[in-house]
Design an enzyme around this catalytic site. Sequence first.
Site, PDB file in Angstrom:
ATOM      1  N   PHE A  84       2.315   8.706  -0.505  1.00  0.00           N
ATOM      2  CA  PHE A  84       1.573   7.451  -0.432  1.00  0.00           C
ATOM      3  C   PHE A  84       0.090   7.661  -0.683  1.00  0.00           C
ATOM      4  CE2 PHE A  84       5.048   6.638   2.850  1.00  0.00           C
ATOM      5  CZ  PHE A  84       5.901   6.172   1.882  1.00  0.00           C
TER       6      PHE A  84
ATOM      7  N   TRP B 227       0.834  -1.201   0.000  1.00  0.00           N
ATOM      8  CA  TRP B 227       0.000   0.000   0.000  1.00  0.00           C
ATOM      9  C   TRP B 227       0.872   1.256   0.000  1.00  0.00           C
ATOM     10  CZ3 TRP B 227      -0.421   3.830   3.874  1.00  0.00           C
ATOM     11  CH2 TRP B 227      -1.475   4.723   3.730  1.00  0.00           C
ATOM     12  N   HIS B 228       2.021   1.175   0.642  1.00  0.00           N
ATOM     13  CA  HIS B 228       2.898   2.337   0.711  1.00  0.00           C
ATOM     14  C   HIS B 228       3.634   2.585  -0.596  1.00  0.00           C
ATOM     15  CE1 HIS B 228       2.304   1.620   5.051  1.00  0.00           C
ATOM     16  NE2 HIS B 228       2.573   2.899   5.189  1.00  0.00           N
ATOM     17  N   GLY B 229       3.856   1.568  -1.394  1.00  0.00           N
ATOM     18  CA  GLY B 229       4.578   1.783  -2.640  1.00  0.00           C
ATOM     19  C   GLY B 229       4.786   0.499  -3.408  1.00  0.00           C
TER      20      GLY B 229
END
Length: 462
Positions: free
Chosen positions: A462, A314-316
Amino acid sequence: MQLLSVEFAVFFLVVLALAWAVRTRPAAFRSVLLAASYVFYAGFHAGFAALLAGVSLLTWWAGLALAGPWQGRARTGILTGYLALVLGELCVFKYWNLASELTGLLPELSLALPVGISFFTFQGVGYVMDVYRRPEEAQRSALDVFLFMAFFPTLLSGPILRARDFIPQLRSGAPAWTDASQAFWLIVLGLFKKVALSSYLSEHATRQLFSGPEHFSSPGALLGVLAYSAQIYCDFSGYSDLAQGLAGLLGLRAPDNFNQPYKARNLREFWQGWHISLSTWLRDYLYIPLGGSRCAPARRNLNLLVTMGLGGLWHGAGLNFLAWGLLHGGGLVVTHAFSGRLPTPGTPAGRRLADAACWAGTFAFVTLAWVFFAAPDFDTAARVLGRMAALDGSGQGPTATLAVVTLGVIAYQALRLDWLRTCPRPLAMLPAPAQAAALGFLGALIVRMGPDGMLPFIYFSF
């Protein structure tokens, strides 16, 4: 429109005046905040605002549909279709080019990542899943849902709001937050964390380390990694303080997002204090639907790994983020395996020693995992860890000022201190004009301390 800018300060003062002028009329109050939120977001790019409006419209419609007469497979189909569309748009913006690179089957797209897309997408998903479980929570008013999705103090980096907590505040003629002193103090505290601490740590340690680890000695690399632990806490919790303070001045309450995570004695405690709105979102909408802990240990362990692995992605879209998530997933598996099974020392001194050892182990694990989060790619993370392990004294070493700032941020939490969070009593007792002058002076002084060309908040990406 950057959050830490004169333009935003003027914008907010205008919104604050308009909002309080109509505060006793909920419909007008909501309309002012919705218009302000879209003006703010469109300042980044008009297309971002159009995307937000589209996702909000789909979220409102899905909530109404799930509260309608459909039953069984029809309701499941509505939920599945909604998740496919909104998570699909998130994946296109965040992961399309990674899929193109890995498969070679997709054309590369030059897409600007909308600021805050992960946050408003997760808010919409949480709301629709809540309505799927409890149809009575559906919101009939499009205005309520659109504002819930777009509320500008929390839009860019959270905290992730829950509709059942936030929307009732919008409908009340009375403010949910009335402590202006505390709201102002949170803004000043957030500025201090971001401008004076996070920016200093970035400028004097972490940017150089993660762009050229070969230039650092092993002690210098170690201090740089510790500095990143302090930096990301100050940066993200500073934004959360700002968001809470801005919402509070508008009479609204945003949830707490941090509770001294670096005082944790195990990873479960860490995630109870770090990015609370995301960790509880992952628990309620991913981990529990997968089966949670109410299943065989092997299945529970798989649920933890899947939840944290997806939380990392989800962050990257990078192997380094997946590694960060899986490290925490594996750490939580070990935490669950040993929970309640280790002997408790019989003496107070023994218990204190055991607590200190648990804290040290947890903090060391979290800090080493941050290397994968901070690095631009997996290879850089490996190089940073390699410099730390090389036991090589050649290269850029630690400085006294950097060590004091870094260890001070960590020690403040490790010692379980909590006196900074609340507005000091002497300041709160001043007359309102004197309070405003004092806090305004503090804020201006903090901003003056910051470097020129200050980097955006870490979580904006994000």
